[in-house]
Design an enzyme around this catalytic site. Structure first.
Site, PDB file in Angstrom:
ATOM      1  N   SER A 294       0.781  -1.005  -0.035  1.00  0.00           N
ATOM      2  CA  SER A 294       0.084  -0.048   0.061  1.00  0.00           C
ATOM      3  C   SER A 294       0.850   1.202   0.167  1.00  0.00           C
ATOM      4  O   SER A 294       2.258   1.251   0.427  1.00  0.00           O
ATOM      5  CB  SER A 294      -0.924   0.233   1.160  1.00  0.00           C
ATOM      6  OG  SER A 294      -0.083   0.506   2.302  1.00  0.00           O
ATOM      7  N   ASP A 295       0.656   2.304  -0.371  1.00  0.00           N
ATOM      8  CA  ASP A 295       0.925   3.671  -0.299  1.00  0.00           C
ATOM      9  C   ASP A 295       0.905   4.114   1.438  1.00  0.00           C
ATOM     10  O   ASP A 295       0.078   3.421   2.095  1.00  0.00           O
ATOM     11  CB  ASP A 295       0.501   4.854  -1.192  1.00  0.00           C
ATOM     12  CG  ASP A 295       1.508   5.850  -1.406  1.00  0.00           C
ATOM     13  OD1 ASP A 295       2.570   6.028  -0.664  1.00  0.00           O
ATOM     14  OD2 ASP A 295       1.411   6.237  -2.427  1.00  0.00           O
ATOM     15  N   HIS A 296       1.548   5.179   1.682  1.00  0.00           N
ATOM     16  CA  HIS A 296       1.526   5.443   2.952  1.00  0.00           C
ATOM     17  C   HIS A 296       0.138   5.915   3.589  1.00  0.00           C
ATOM     18  O   HIS A 296      -0.506   6.683   3.343  1.00  0.00           O
ATOM     19  CB  HIS A 296       2.492   6.645   3.237  1.00  0.00           C
ATOM     20  CG  HIS A 296       2.948   7.043   4.563  1.00  0.00           C
ATOM     21  ND1 HIS A 296       2.260   7.490   5.631  1.00  0.00           N
ATOM     22  CD2 HIS A 296       4.177   6.820   5.030  1.00  0.00           C
ATOM     23  CE1 HIS A 296       2.885   7.658   6.754  1.00  0.00           C
ATOM     24  NE2 HIS A 296       4.207   7.518   6.263  1.00  0.00           N
ATOM     25  N   GLY A 297      -0.159   4.812   4.605  1.00  0.00           N
ATOM     26  CA  GLY A 297      -1.421   5.005   5.518  1.00  0.00           C
ATOM     27  C   GLY A 297      -2.552   4.887   4.632  1.00  0.00           C
ATOM     28  O   GLY A 297      -3.792   5.215   5.019  1.00  0.00           O
ATOM     29  N   ALA A 298      -2.548   4.276   3.462  1.00  0.00           N
ATOM     30  CA  ALA A 298      -3.893   4.076   2.569  1.00  0.00           C
ATOM     31  C   ALA A 298      -4.632   3.083   3.081  1.00  0.00           C
ATOM     32  O   ALA A 298      -5.812   3.484   2.807  1.00  0.00           O
ATOM     33  CB  ALA A 298      -3.375   3.673   1.097  1.00  0.00           C
TER      34      ALA A 298
END
Length: 776
Positions: A294-298
């Protein structure tokens, strides 16, 4: 480089391709062949045995990708690693710091190694031009070389994987992340994707001097509505398959071991919870066998997207959709144990994700040698930022290739190495901005500014005088935004003098010079993630400076530094020369001076379109044909155009000047019919008609004249970069086959339909020579 043990060598040979399945794209290459050595079954047997011995908690731990820093203090991270509750980390690029983390992982029950990742996008210690600049070279050897050197430097700092290349197609330059990508065209971006993956991974991601590539952002991130970061994307499948998906697939075909998932939604579903995107398309249709992150905090953001009521639902949606690793959030750790225990998430789904993570580590060579990129403490560099660790010669040569000459009236350039040159502007002496966004381990103190480059070039031969002339902007709101994340060490430092006093000084300095070189554009923070713009012109303070300098009557050379196309209509009409330099990296100042003084003949070509105004957006050369097109020379009424301004872009895709001139013959075809499975050749003769050697890019476009669905005005299908001496001619042959004519029809069938096609060859997308043939 450390010598590989026999076990490590066997593991490196065992790396299998990450991509399986035939590629439908016309420009696609075949999947990489399986290397010799241990069969793929050995890898799977090893992973299956390991998974069978893992507890549920250990499995979930492997799915956690932790950001080093405030999100998890070092002491806590060591404890989590020793307990087997972390799969990898990112944002640490120091062998001395990473060694104890890997040692902690080796104290866990099963001794599963962790991996270290970082955003090595366009350089590591040595910063190369931003991706737009690399794409401007139209030279895949240049793109691959930048990635190869980046991998060598990053792996020497214990980095195992990079979140790159970024291959999002971008057609709205308001988007701040335009600077990270390779432009607007599916073919050019796909070629850059392949070259980057080859450079990062070398012959194998297990090599000690290679890093695993994670293609990003999957998918369609560059198509966010209005160019506003993190916004929605609503797109037909036909356009998606035809224009936006090919670069991701190209990177995977080249062997990229990972995929980073986009933050945007795709047709009403966040990419992070999009089963169609991550399972049906990526896994089943494309056959991808690598790891997704995932991207950051997605995952947490699924709550704000409004598709999950709470963290439990968010974790369930993400892992069911196919998100293997959770970056910088705690939802998997908190929710998966009970979700798996209750049966809401089948254990088989958890095991599937764990296998992909372990498989990536196997392919990085970490099971064979967890310290293969960390090495021994005795071998650690005494100074990680030491000058000796940089690759300045490569950075300078690559930066030279990235520069695009947009204007050169009356042969203002190249300048003579004599007399007095005034180097003016808020970006003339800006070492941090020269590096551009996502500059990894690069240090501003090691980057060469334009001012320094000009002084070095004129040393002992002429004089450089300088003045700031203006702040980058006089808007306090913009300055505050740009410094928000760096309030304790601001990147944008304002000169406290009045705008009038600064311009007065600049004009006085300029009047005493023979030529003015003025550096204007954007700070790197203005072309960055979350830095979408509602305007594309130069800030007002810089416009006032340029107008004042114009009144001196001295030759005015504008050096642009920016990470997106700008609307520079006044500059085009009033500057004597304009050189687009993007953000040119560690050796940018020297490279720009090399071009300004003629030590290098510029050969860059634009990888995207420069619009005249915001009203033209989105602006791209391969737009679909329409029923009422504007035709130059004919009445404009009731045609598709903006009546307040001239039709067409300010600078077209593929455009770029040289210090020499080139001519091109008419297009010659080897035949006027193409049979299924056959091939014909389009040929042109290119001649250097000027007085010095130079490179140009010969570009091949195809147009499907009549089809079952609307087709683009033209599509780039091939290109050649060629160096010619003065007076030299060369014939360039472009083979054309059925695959190059294929497209996705309304049923998403990948077909080449019979009928007429136009072959267009030129030095840019607008000025082309044309011939036709028919597909039988």
């Amino acid at each position: 480089m450390r010598m590989l043990s026999s076990l490590a060598l066997a593991a490196s040979l065992a790396c299998a391709p990450m991509f399986a399945g035939a590629a439908p794209a016309a420009t696609a290459t075949a999947a990489l062949p399986a290397p010799a050595g241990a069969p793929q079954a050995d890898k799977q047997a090893f992973i299956n045995d390991l998974v069978a011995r893992m507890t549920t908690e250990e499995k979930i731990g492997q799915l956690r990708l932790i950001s080093i820093g405030p999100e998890m203090p070092a002491k806590q991270l060591m404890q989590e690693l020793a307990a087997g509750r972390v799969g990898g980390t990112f944002n640490s690029v120091n062998r001395a710091e990473n060694r104890p983390l890997q040692e902690a992982a080796m104290r866990s029950r099963l001794k599963i190694p962790m991996f270290f990742a970082y955003d090595v996008v366009h350089g590591h210690r040595t910063v190369f031009p931003i991706s737009l600049g690399l794409a401007s070279s139209w030279d895949m050897a240049v793109v691959e070389k930048a990635a190869r050197v980046s991998a060598i430097e990053a792996s020497a700092d214990s980095v195992d994987a990079t979140f790159a290349p970024m291959v999002d197609i971008s057609r709205d330059p308001r988007w701040g992340r335009t600077s990270e990508g390779f432009g607007e065209d599916p073919h050019l971006v796909s070629q850059c994707a392949r070259a980057s993956v080859r450079g990062f991974q070398g012959s194998s991601p297990a090599n000690p001097d290679s890093v695993m590539a994670f293609v990003k952002h999957f998918a369609l991130y560059g198509a966010v509505e209005g160019g506003r970061d993190y916004n929605t994307v609503d797109m037909s499948l036909q356009r998606m398959y035809q224009d936006y998906l090919p670069p991701y697939r190209a990177g995977l075909e080249a062997g990229a071991g990972g995929v980073m998932i986009a933050l945007n939604s795709v047709n009403g579903q966040p990419a992070t919870s999009n089963k169609w995107l991550l399972r049906d398309l990526l896994r089943k249709e494309w056959g991808f066998k690598g790891v997704t992150v995932s991207d950051h905090g997605a995952i947490d953001e699924l709550l704000r997207h409004g598709v999950a009521r709470n963290g439990r639902e968010a974790a369930k949606l993400a892992i069911e959709a196919g998100v293997d690793m959770s970056m910088a959030d705690s939802r998997y750790l908190e929710q998966l144990p009970s979700l798996v225990k209750s049966g809401e998430v089948p254990a088989s789904i958890l095991d599937e994700a764990v296998r992909e993570v372990l498989g990536a580590k196997y392919d990085m060579g970490l099971f064979a040698d967890p310290f293969r990129r960390i090495g021994k403490a005795a071998d650690d560099p005494a100074d990680v930022d030491a000058e000796s660790r940089l690759h300045r010669a490569e950075a300078r040569q690559i930066a030279r290739k990235s520069l695009v000459l947009l204007e050169n009236h009356n042969r203002t350039l190249p300048l003579k190495k004599a007399g007095t040159v005034a180097v003016i502007g808020p970006l003339a002496d800006a070492p941090i901005d020269m590096m551009g966004s996502w500059s990894a381990g690069g240090k501003p103190k090691q980057s060469v500014t334009l001012l320094q480059g000009m002084r070095d070039a004129l040393a002992g031969k002429g004089t450089v005088v300088t003045a700031r002339g203006a702040n980058i902007t006089d808007d306090p709101r913009v300055v505050g935004y740009l410094n928000f994340l760096n309030w304790d060490n601001p990147e944008v430092v304002q000169d406290k003098r009045s705008a009038g006093d600064m311009i007065e000084e600049a004009v006085r300095v300029a009047r005493g010079a023979d030529t003015i070189v003025v550096a204007v554009g954007e700070t790197r923070g203005m072309s960055h993630e979350a830095s979408s713009r509602s305007s594309l012109g130069l800030p007002g303070s810089q416009q006032l400076l340029l107008r004042a300098l114009k009144t001196t009557g001295k030759p005015l050379v504008v050096v642009l530094m920016n990470g997106r196309p700008l609307t520079i209509n006044w500059e085009k009409e009033n500057a004597d020369a304009i050189l687009e330099t993007w953000y040119a990296g560690t050796e940018g100042g020297h490279a720009i001076a090399d071009v300004l003084f003629g030590d290098e003949n510029p050969s860059g070509k634009l990888p995207l379109t420069f619009p005249r105004s915001l009203g033209q957006l989105p602006s791209y050369y391969n737009a679909p044909r329409i029923g009422r097109p504007f035709t130059p020379g004919k009445a404009p009424n009731y045609t598709s155009q903006y009546f307040e301004e001239d039709y067409g872009p300010l600078y077209p895709f593929g455009y770029g000047l040289s210090y020499t001139t080139f001519s091109m013959s008419d297009v010659r075809l080897s035949g006027n019919k193409l049979s299924r499975g056959g091939r014909l050749t389009a040929s042109v003769t290119v001649k250097n008609t000027g007085d010095r050697a130079g490179e140009t890019v010969v570009q091949l476009y195809l147009q499907d004249v009549v089809a079952s669905t609307i087709r683009p005005l033209k599509e780039l299908k091939d290109f050649r970069k060629v160096m010619l001496a003065p007076g030299e001619s060369r014939t360039i042959d472009f083979p054309i086959d059925e695959a190059m004519l294929k497209f996705y029809n309304a049923k998403l069938e990948y077909v080449a339909e019979p009928g007429d096609f136009n072959v267009q060859v030129g030095f840019d997308s607008a000025a082309v020579k044309e011939a036709g043939f028919r597909l039988e």
